[in-house]
Design an enzyme around this catalytic site. Structure first.
Site, PDB file in Angstrom:
ATOM      1  N   CYS A  81      46.956 -18.435 -18.839  1.00 20.42           N
ATOM      2  CA  CYS A  81      46.369 -17.105 -18.971  1.00 20.42           C
ATOM      3  C   CYS A  81      46.230 -16.838 -20.455  1.00 20.42           C
ATOM      4  O   CYS A  81      46.608 -17.661 -21.271  1.00 20.42           O
ATOM      5  CB  CYS A  81      47.225 -16.057 -18.276  1.00 20.42           C
ATOM      6  SG  CYS A  81      48.717 -15.668 -19.160  1.00 20.42           S
ATOM      7  N   ARG A  88      44.921  -2.337 -16.123  1.00 21.96           N
ATOM      8  CA  ARG A  88      45.902  -3.095 -15.326  1.00 21.96           C
ATOM      9  C   ARG A  88      47.280  -2.459 -15.440  1.00 21.96           C
ATOM     10  O   ARG A  88      48.064  -2.512 -14.506  1.00 21.96           O
ATOM     11  CB  ARG A  88      45.996  -4.544 -15.828  1.00 21.96           C
ATOM     12  CG  ARG A  88      44.784  -5.377 -15.509  1.00 21.96           C
ATOM     13  CD  ARG A  88      45.038  -6.810 -15.878  1.00 21.96           C
ATOM     14  NE  ARG A  88      46.275  -7.280 -15.248  1.00 21.96           N
ATOM     15  CZ  ARG A  88      46.883  -8.406 -15.547  1.00 21.96           C
ATOM     16  NH1 ARG A  88      46.391  -9.205 -16.462  1.00 21.96           N
ATOM     17  NH2 ARG A  88      47.997  -8.756 -14.935  1.00 21.96           N
ATOM     18  N   ASP A 119      56.559  -7.264 -24.289  1.00 17.89           N
ATOM     19  CA  ASP A 119      55.509  -6.337 -23.856  1.00 17.89           C
ATOM     20  C   ASP A 119      55.346  -5.139 -24.798  1.00 17.89           C
ATOM     21  O   ASP A 119      54.466  -4.299 -24.581  1.00 17.89           O
ATOM     22  CB  ASP A 119      55.789  -5.825 -22.432  1.00 17.89           C
ATOM     23  CG  ASP A 119      55.504  -6.889 -21.376  1.00 17.89           C
ATOM     24  OD1 ASP A 119      54.956  -7.952 -21.734  1.00 17.89           O
ATOM     25  OD2 ASP A 119      55.841  -6.660 -20.194  1.00 17.89           O
ATOM     26  N   ARG A 142      52.287 -20.378 -19.363  1.00 15.20           N
ATOM     27  CA  ARG A 142      53.038 -19.664 -18.336  1.00 15.20           C
ATOM     28  C   ARG A 142      53.260 -20.479 -17.056  1.00 15.20           C
ATOM     29  O   ARG A 142      52.719 -20.157 -15.993  1.00 15.20           O
ATOM     30  CB  ARG A 142      52.368 -18.324 -18.019  1.00 15.20           C
ATOM     31  CG  ARG A 142      52.320 -17.430 -19.227  1.00 15.20           C
ATOM     32  CD  ARG A 142      51.794 -16.063 -18.924  1.00 15.20           C
ATOM     33  NE  ARG A 142      52.779 -15.186 -18.317  1.00 15.20           N
ATOM     34  CZ  ARG A 142      52.569 -13.889 -18.108  1.00 15.20           C
ATOM     35  NH1 ARG A 142      51.435 -13.346 -18.429  1.00 15.20           N
ATOM     36  NH2 ARG A 142      53.497 -13.159 -17.556  1.00 15.20           N
ATOM     37  N   ASN A 175      55.860  -3.195 -13.511  1.00 17.25           N
ATOM     38  CA  ASN A 175      56.458  -4.484 -13.155  1.00 17.25           C
ATOM     39  C   ASN A 175      57.517  -4.353 -12.071  1.00 17.25           C
ATOM     40  O   ASN A 175      57.647  -5.232 -11.213  1.00 17.25           O
ATOM     41  CB  ASN A 175      57.052  -5.158 -14.401  1.00 17.25           C
ATOM     42  CG  ASN A 175      55.957  -5.673 -15.324  1.00 17.25           C
ATOM     43  OD1 ASN A 175      54.783  -5.714 -14.946  1.00 17.25           O
ATOM     44  ND2 ASN A 175      56.336  -6.060 -16.535  1.00 17.25           N
TER      45      ASN A 175
END
Ligand code: UD1
Length: 421
Positions: free
Chosen positions: A117, A397, A305, A122, A23
């Protein structure tokens, strides 16, 4: 289609170096658009998301070379489309953070609205309101946001909700605005601080990153930068859970322990031994895990996360745990798959009650999003027998060749290329 196959029950031991933070890296890639000089990024993780961002930068007119060390030359952007298309934004939401830099540097940007998503709606309303506060005019047309401003001007903005991407987008825009900006109720995540650090190296004048108020004095131009990305606190946290679950003993080299207090705290509550060593964090799993209560929060709280991964730990703990998700409305998609492996989890709204210890058993499961996939890998590591995880493109990803990372630690894990979709 690729799948990951794990033969569970192996104890993980040894040491592993933590990769650069996904990120943080994605946002620094965006920041390279704020200057017309080349930028060099080091310790770039080799991830699908990083490649998607490189693709977007190329689409915008940048030359991008290299993977682990990435060179971004933005000189062609002025003649480019100044646009992030639907296909790129739908592949990766973080694409919307090119908006601030393009607007600030080139006076306009056209970016597809991300839409929903897998983990929820979001919205990006806070990104847009923040940019409006700096003088942008915004039109929504044909599913795209069109932004214009001859030159952004400094302004004040109080975010309604704490948003990492929103903070980063508006902060980047404000670096090239005319005059001073004050952003309140901003995200305090390490990735915001890291971005501010890079922007400062580029010549920006920023104070307060890492606190809830950021002040920025706009400058006329920024220059290129050579920067090594910080290690990934979520990769480190995920590997820490892997060590903990398998009664392992693993040294996480370069783990960013200062950014991991909430995760380390919960691991310790569960009885996991976490020792700060000169090279990183050593994690030793106990014979019996204790139950934990976790509620996700903006930093410095427990990261959303890491919610799916800590749930596997809770499932294997001896007693009842409670996990509350407060950041995203639909982030329990891993639960049905974990339940198929034998976890006892009941979801009620934002809360999951987990009764352990479960004796997980391997089966074929389906990954639904990035961190959900990580939780299935973790479950596979402790499950009896063979677990096959399908749709691993979600995993790719955010985790660099997870099978090659875990195998040297003793995991029996491999990638197959022939799985059905
Ligand atoms: C970033 C991370 C992601 C992490 C998330 C929360 C990146 C590339 N991604 O995502 O891995 O899960 O932070 O830590 O860094 N919201 C609004 N309006 C907005 C923006 C956000 O209501 O304009 C809401 C979101 O719907 C969500 C919450 O704010 O409920 C937090 O989202 P945000 O911090 O913006 O997440 P991202 O920056 O997209």
């Amino acid at each position: 289609m690729d799948s990951i196959v794990i033969e569970g029950g192996q104890r993980l031991t040894g040491s592993i170096r933590i990769n650069g933070a996904k990120n943080a890296g994605l946002l620094i890639q965006c920041a390279a658009l704020l200057t017309d000089q080349p930028t060099t990024l080091r310790h770039v993780p080799k991830l699908a998301d990083t490649r998607t961002m490189a693709k977007l930068l190329r689409h915008l007119g940048c030359e991008v070379e290299g993977e682990r060390t990435m060179q971004i030359d933005p000189r062609g952007v002025a003649a480019g489309p100044l646009e992030a298309t639907y296909d790129l934004v739908k592949t990766m939401r973080a694409s919307v953070t090119v908006m601030g830099p393009l607007l600030a540097r080139y006076g306009r940007a056209r970016v597809s609205l991300p839409g929903g998503c897998a983990i929820g709606a979001r919205p990006i309303d806070q990104h847009l309101k923040g940019l409006e506060a700096l003088g942008a005019t915004i039109d929504l047309r044909h599913g795209y946001v069109e932004l214009r401003a001859d030159r952004l001007r400094g302004g004040s903005f109080v975010f309604d909700t704490v948003t990492v991407g929103g903070t980063q987008n508006v902060m980047m825009a404000a670096t090239l605005a005319k005059g001073a900006s004050r952003l309140e109720n901003v995200a305090r995540e390490p990735e915001v601080e890291e971005l501010a650090c890079v922007l400062t190296k580029m010549g920006a004048r920023i104070r307060g990153a890492g606190t809830s108020v950021i002040e920025i004095e706009g400058v006329d131009t920024l220059h290129g930068v050579d920067h090594a990305i910080i290690p990934d606190r979520i990769e480190a946290g995920t590997l820490a859970v892997a060590a903990a679950l398998t009664q392992g003993d693993v040294l996480l080299e370069d783990a960013p322990v200062d950014h991991m207090h909430s995760v380390i705290g919960k691991l310790q509550e569960a009885g996991v031994q976490c020792t700060y060593e000169p090279d990183g964090l050593r994690v030793v799993g106990p014979d019996v895990l204790r139950p934990i209560d976790v509620s996700t929060r903006p930093y410095p709280g427990f990261p959303t996360d890491m919610q799916a991964q800590i749930m596997v730990l809770a499932a294997c703990a001896n007693g009842q745990s409670l996990i509350t998700e407060t950041i995203f409305e639909n982030r329990f998609m891993h639960v049905p798959e974990l339940a198929r492996m034998g976890a006892d989890i009941h979801v009620n709204g934002h809360c999951a009650v987990i009764r352990g210890p479960a004796r997980l058993s391997g089966t074929t499961v389906m990954a639904t999003d990035l961190r959900a996939s990580a939780s299935l890998v973790l479950a596979g590591l402790v499950a009896q027998g063979r677990t096959e995880i399908r749709r691993v493109y979600h995993l790719d990803r955010g985790y660099e060749t997870i099978e090659e990372r875990l195998r040297p630690l003793g995991a029996k894990i491999e990638r197959r290329h022939d799985a059905p979709a």
